[in-house]
Design an enzyme around this catalytic site. Structure first.
Site, PDB file in Angstrom:
ATOM      1  N   ARG A   1      -9.428   8.150  -0.999  1.00 13.75           N
ATOM      2  CA  ARG A   1     -10.444   8.548  -0.028  1.00 13.75           C
ATOM      3  C   ARG A   1     -11.269   9.700  -0.584  1.00 13.75           C
ATOM      4  NH1 ARG A   1      -9.071   6.503   5.437  1.00 13.75           N
ATOM      5  NH2 ARG A   1     -10.855   7.732   6.093  1.00 13.75           N
TER       6      ARG A   1
ATOM      7  N   ASP B   1      -0.130   4.461  -0.046  1.00 13.12           N
ATOM      8  CA  ASP B   1      -0.830   5.686   0.394  1.00 13.12           C
ATOM      9  C   ASP B   1       0.100   6.640   1.137  1.00 13.12           C
ATOM     10  OD1 ASP B   1      -3.120   4.478  -0.531  1.00 13.12           O
ATOM     11  OD2 ASP B   1      -4.033   4.192   1.432  1.00 13.12           O
ATOM     12  N   HIS B   2       0.970   6.064   1.982  1.00 16.43           N
ATOM     13  CA  HIS B   2       1.767   6.940   2.852  1.00 16.43           C
ATOM     14  C   HIS B   2       2.900   7.635   2.118  1.00 16.43           C
ATOM     15  CE1 HIS B   2      -0.600   6.133   6.292  1.00 16.43           C
ATOM     16  NE2 HIS B   2      -0.560   4.837   6.017  1.00 16.43           N
TER      17      HIS B   2
ATOM     18  N   HIS C   1      -4.005  -4.715   7.819  1.00 18.86           N
ATOM     19  CA  HIS C   1      -4.087  -3.572   8.715  1.00 18.86           C
ATOM     20  C   HIS C   1      -3.129  -3.743   9.878  1.00 18.86           C
ATOM     21  CE1 HIS C   1      -5.493   0.130  10.458  1.00 18.86           C
ATOM     22  NE2 HIS C   1      -6.178   0.329   9.356  1.00 18.86           N
TER      23      HIS C   1
ATOM     24  N   GLU D   1     -11.519  -9.385   3.159  1.00 23.71           N
ATOM     25  CA  GLU D   1     -10.231  -9.050   3.771  1.00 23.71           C
ATOM     26  C   GLU D   1     -10.459  -8.953   5.261  1.00 23.71           C
ATOM     27  OE1 GLU D   1      -7.723  -5.960   2.056  1.00 23.71           O
ATOM     28  OE2 GLU D   1      -6.934  -5.502   4.048  1.00 23.71           O
TER      29      GLU D   1
ATOM     30  N   ARG E   1      -6.996  12.760   0.817  1.00 22.82           N
ATOM     31  CA  ARG E   1      -5.946  13.229   1.724  1.00 22.82           C
ATOM     32  C   ARG E   1      -4.570  12.665   1.376  1.00 22.82           C
ATOM     33  NH1 ARG E   1      -7.538  10.009   7.182  1.00 22.82           N
ATOM     34  NH2 ARG E   1      -9.496  11.085   6.837  1.00 22.82           N
TER      35      ARG E   1
ATOM     36  N   GLU F   1      -8.691   0.261  -2.861  1.00 24.87           N
ATOM     37  CA  GLU F   1      -9.533   0.332  -1.648  1.00 24.87           C
ATOM     38  C   GLU F   1     -10.448   1.528  -1.774  1.00 24.87           C
ATOM     39  OE1 GLU F   1      -7.194   0.780   1.860  1.00 24.87           O
ATOM     40  OE2 GLU F   1      -6.334  -1.193   1.681  1.00 24.87           O
TER      41      GLU F   1
ATOM     42  N   HIS G   1      -5.682   3.554  -1.604  1.00 28.81           N
ATOM     43  CA  HIS G   1      -7.003   3.920  -1.095  1.00 28.81           C
ATOM     44  C   HIS G   1      -7.272   5.357  -1.534  1.00 28.81           C
ATOM     45  CE1 HIS G   1      -9.782   4.164   2.739  1.00 28.81           C
ATOM     46  NE2 HIS G   1     -10.404   4.524   1.630  1.00 28.81           N
TER      47      HIS G   1
ATOM     48  N   ASN H   1       0.853  -1.190   0.000  1.00 25.05           N
ATOM     49  CA  ASN H   1       0.000   0.000   0.000  1.00 25.05           C
ATOM     50  C   ASN H   1       0.893   1.247   0.000  1.00 25.05           C
ATOM     51  OD1 ASN H   1      -1.455   2.266   1.030  1.00 25.05           O
ATOM     52  ND2 ASN H   1      -3.057   0.890   1.753  1.00 25.05           N
TER      53      ASN H   1
ATOM     54  N   THR I   1      -8.549   3.474   8.341  1.00 28.00           N
ATOM     55  CA  THR I   1      -9.791   2.701   8.397  1.00 28.00           C
ATOM     56  C   THR I   1      -9.905   2.067   9.783  1.00 28.00           C
ATOM     57  OG1 THR I   1      -9.296   2.180   6.101  1.00 28.00           O
ATOM     58  CG2 THR I   1     -11.147   1.030   7.101  1.00 28.00           C
TER      59      THR I   1
END
Ligand code: PXP
Length: 248
Positions: free
Chosen positions: A52, A16-17, A197, A158, A56, A77, A50, A14, A108
C-alpha cells in the site's frame, strides 16, 4: 452427458496480515517472507501481497524478498500509481492485481470503477502487460465493469466477493447469483476470472464450485484461523475444500 472437467483452481495466500502483526511490535517477527515460504510448503499455489502507498503492512523489502526467495506465483496487489507501476516493472511478479486504494480504509472497500478510471488505467494495464505481467483488475460483478475491463486490455478480472462473504447466510444466494453471472460474463469476454475478499471455510466452497474462477486470493481469515489451527492445516483444509468443489 457428463460435463467437462473443471479447470484447476489456485489458492493464493495473502500474507499482508503477517506483516501487520510484525509491524505492531516494530521488529522482524513474525516474518511475512517466512510465512510465504511456509504457505508454499503447505500446498499453496501462490502468494499475494498488497504494497500500500502508506506501507502499513507489507514493505518494499518484503515484496523484493518474496519475489526473489519464495518459489511460488507472486501476485502483487497495487494501486495504479506511477510509483507502484515502477516497482512492478522492476520486480516483474507473475501477476498484478490493480485495486482501488484509499488511505483511510481498513481494507480494499470496493471494486475499481474501470469506466471512471478511463485512459490512465488503460495505460497502466499496457505498461504492466508490456513487462510480461498478467494483469488483473479487482471489480464488482457488474456487466458494464467487466466489459470495460476487457476493453482496456486486462487479461484477468478478480471478482470482489466481500459483499457475499459479509452477508448473512440467507442473503448469500443473491450475491452468489450475481457472482456466477459475473464469472460467466468474464469468460464470454475472453477474460480469466479470479475471486477474493472475505472468504472463509464457510464461504469458499460455493466460489470454488464456479468453473470460470481459476484463482482465489485469501488472507484475513486464513491468517487469523492459523492462530488456532496452524498455517499448514488451514491451507490443507482450504485446498481440500477447493478439490471437493472442483470435483462437483
Ligand atoms: N483480493 C483483493 C483484491 C484484496 O484487496 C484482498 C484484501 O487484501 C483480498 C483479495 C483478500 O481478502 P481477505 O484478506 O479478506 O481474504
Amino acid at each position: 452427458m457428463t460435463p467437462p472437467p473443471m479447470p484447476p483452481m489456485r489458492l493464493s495466500v495473502n500474507v499482508d496480515h503477517v506483516a501487520t502483526l510484525r509491524n505492531a511490535r516494530g521488529g522482524a517477527f513474525p516474518c511475512p517472507v517466512e510465512a510465504a515460504r511456509a504457505a508454499m510448503a503447505a500446498g499453496a499455489d501462490g502468494i499475494t501481497v498488497h504494497l500500500r502507498e502508506d506501507r502499513r503492512h507489507i514493505r518494499d523489502r518484503d515484496l523484493e524478498r518474496i519475489g526473489a526467495e519464495v518459489a511460488g506465483r507472486l501476485n502483487f496487489e497495487m494501486a495504479a500509481t506511477a510509483e507502484m507501476i515502477g516497482i512492478a516493472e522492476r520486480l516483474r511478479p507473475a501477476a498484478c492485481c490493480i485495486v482501488p486504494e484509499k488511505r483511510q480504509e481498513l481494507t480494499t472497500e470496493g471494486g475499481l470503477d474501470v469506466i471512471a478510471a478511463g485512459d490512465a488505467l488503460r495505460d497502466a494495464v499496457a505498461r504492466l502487460a508490456a513487462a510480461g505481467i498478467e494483469v488483473s483488475i479487482f471489480i464488482e460483478a457488474d456487466a458494464r465493469q467487466i466489459a470495460a475491463a476487457a476493453a482496456i486490455g486486462a487479461q484477468v478480472i478478480e471478482l470482489h466477493t466481500g459483499a457475499y462473504a459479509d452477508a448473512a447466510p440467507d442473503g448469500r444466494p443473491a450475491h452468489l447469483a450475481r457472482l456466477r453471472a459475473g464469472a460467466a460474463a468474464a469468460a464470454a469476454s475472453g477474460l480469466l476470472c479470479h475471486a477474493g475478499h472475505g472468504l472463509t471455510y464457510e464461504t469458499l466452497p460455493p466460489i470454488a464450485a464456479m468453473p470460470e474462477v481459476v484463482e482465489v486470493s485469501i488472507g484475513h481469515f486464513l491468517i487469523g484461523q492459523s492462530v488456532f489451527e496452524g498455517l499448514p492445516a488451514v491451507i490443507r483444509r482450504m485446498q481440500a475444500q477447493i478439490a471437493a468443489a472442483r470435483q462437483g
